[in-house]
Design a protein around this motif. Structure first.
Motif, PDB file in Angstrom:
ATOM      1  N   ALA A  86       0.709  -1.315  -0.042  1.00  0.00           N
ATOM      2  CA  ALA A  86      -0.012   0.018  -0.017  1.00  0.00           C
ATOM      3  C   ALA A  86       0.832   1.331   0.063  1.00  0.00           C
ATOM      4  O   ALA A  86       0.423   1.996  -0.674  1.00  0.00           O
ATOM      5  CB  ALA A  86      -1.010  -0.023   1.136  1.00  0.00           C
ATOM      6  N   LEU A  87       1.770   1.092   0.670  1.00  0.00           N
ATOM      7  CA  LEU A  87       2.789   2.365   0.782  1.00  0.00           C
ATOM      8  C   LEU A  87       3.580   2.486  -0.781  1.00  0.00           C
ATOM      9  O   LEU A  87       3.540   3.660  -1.065  1.00  0.00           O
ATOM     10  CB  LEU A  87       4.032   1.992   1.856  1.00  0.00           C
ATOM     11  N   ALA A  88       3.925   1.375  -1.405  1.00  0.00           N
ATOM     12  CA  ALA A  88       4.551   1.467  -2.750  1.00  0.00           C
ATOM     13  C   ALA A  88       3.325   1.982  -3.571  1.00  0.00           C
ATOM     14  O   ALA A  88       3.677   2.991  -4.542  1.00  0.00           O
ATOM     15  CB  ALA A  88       5.074   0.288  -3.151  1.00  0.00           C
ATOM     16  N   ARG A  89       2.303   1.702  -3.462  1.00  0.00           N
ATOM     17  CA  ARG A  89       1.165   2.171  -4.372  1.00  0.00           C
ATOM     18  C   ARG A  89       1.017   3.547  -3.942  1.00  0.00           C
ATOM     19  O   ARG A  89       0.708   4.303  -5.231  1.00  0.00           O
ATOM     20  CB  ARG A  89      -0.242   1.428  -4.029  1.00  0.00           C
ATOM     21  N   SER A  90       0.926   4.121  -3.009  1.00  0.00           N
ATOM     22  CA  SER A  90       0.541   5.586  -2.884  1.00  0.00           C
ATOM     23  C   SER A  90       1.796   6.332  -3.202  1.00  0.00           C
ATOM     24  O   SER A  90       1.679   7.533  -4.269  1.00  0.00           O
ATOM     25  CB  SER A  90       0.161   5.923  -1.245  1.00  0.00           C
ATOM     26  N   TRP A  91       3.023   5.653  -3.223  1.00  0.00           N
ATOM     27  CA  TRP A  91       4.178   6.842  -3.402  1.00  0.00           C
ATOM     28  C   TRP A  91       4.076   6.564  -5.003  1.00  0.00           C
ATOM     29  O   TRP A  91       4.586   7.704  -5.709  1.00  0.00           O
ATOM     30  CB  TRP A  91       5.495   5.869  -2.986  1.00  0.00           C
ATOM     31  N   ALA A  92       3.903   5.552  -5.506  1.00  0.00           N
ATOM     32  CA  ALA A  92       4.059   5.451  -7.254  1.00  0.00           C
ATOM     33  C   ALA A  92       2.879   6.473  -7.668  1.00  0.00           C
ATOM     34  O   ALA A  92       3.377   7.144  -8.654  1.00  0.00           O
ATOM     35  CB  ALA A  92       3.755   3.922  -7.832  1.00  0.00           C
ATOM     36  N   ASP A  93       1.726   6.483  -7.024  1.00  0.00           N
ATOM     37  CA  ASP A  93       0.788   7.626  -7.664  1.00  0.00           C
ATOM     38  C   ASP A  93       1.186   8.861  -7.461  1.00  0.00           C
ATOM     39  O   ASP A  93       1.070   9.591  -8.276  1.00  0.00           O
ATOM     40  CB  ASP A  93      -0.575   7.354  -6.887  1.00  0.00           C
TER      41      ASP A  93
END
Length: 246
Positions: free
Chosen positions: A166-173
């Motif tokens: 979830a952290l990676a998804r937010s950061w990627a967005d």
């Protein structure tokens, strides 16, 4: 695929053994200066010897990722010495115990979350500005199939890896309109000490060596890799990838 990382600065956590060790070694072979982070000094020194013997360069950072202020200092030191970071392999993690959720000790649960989740967030916070200073920043966040399968007795570890994704998804967005590319990797069952701890009766010779898995991951560090917000998963006979959910 041959990966060219000549002149690039690569940070690898959990670099003293397993997949992290081989990501660091292969990054150096590709021409990068490797910042190798781990708790185990002996493993780091062995890595350094191999990298130097092959003509590469590394900076060793003995650091327990439970030391949050140490993570902050690491970002500052990288900025002072190199002024940027090109690649992050956020690889370090711990298993905790394989146990019914109700039997997990509080201190074990808290330690898994501290190292796997909080330290990853702290690391992202520390190096995000440095990766944005690169012409082609790349962040590869190590996840696990446990984040999706959530099998019995794997509760703390599965929860921690779901949080990391979830952290990676937010950061990627957040960074999709910048040169920074952020992706997650589920390396699958690999011949590592953590896997032996999790599945003690398994024959390790049936599993891929961590050097094989590292070689599959390495192209994500390439400046030519343009995809972001992807999850890459190792299957028994192939690698698959799909877009992280919106």
């Amino acid at each position: 695929m041959t990966v060219d990382l000549a002149g690039r600065i690569v940070l690898v956590t959990g670099a003293s053994r397993g997949i992290g060790y081989h990501l660091a070694k292969q990054s150096a072979e590709a021409g990068a200066h490797v910042i190798a982070v781990a708790r185990t000094v002996g493993g780091l020194e062995e890595l350094d010897d191999e990298i130097k013997a092959a003509g590469g360069e590394a900076t060793l950072v003995p650091l327990d990722l439970a030391d949050m202020k140490g993570i902050d200092r690491l970002g500052g030191a990288i900025h002072e010495r190199w002024g940027k970071l090109d690649v992050l392999f956020a690889n370090a993690g711990i298993l905790g115990t394989i146990s019914p959720i109700g039997h997990v000790e509080a201190k074990v649960f808290e330690k898994v979350m501290e190292v796997n989740v909080t330290a990853t967030w702290r690391l992202i916070r520390s190096v995000d500005p440095l990766l944005r200073l690169s012409d082609a920043g790349r962040a590869i966040i190590m996840s696990s199939g446990a984040a999706h399968s959530a099998k019995a007795f794997w509760g703390p570890y599965a929860a921690s890896k779901a949080a990391v994704e979830a952290l990676a998804r937010s950061w990627a967005d957040e960074t999709k309109n910048s040169p920074l590319r952020v992706n997650s990797v589920n390396p699958g069952a690999t011949r590592t000490a953590m896997r032996a701890q999790a599945v003690p009766g398994e024959d390790p010779s049936t599993l891929p060596h961590p050097s094989e898995i590292a070689a599959r991951i390495m192209p994500l560090a390439s400046p030519s890799e343009t995809r972001t917000r992807m999850i890459y998963e190792a299957k028994p006979d192939r690698w698959t990838s799909y877009q992280m959910p919106e």
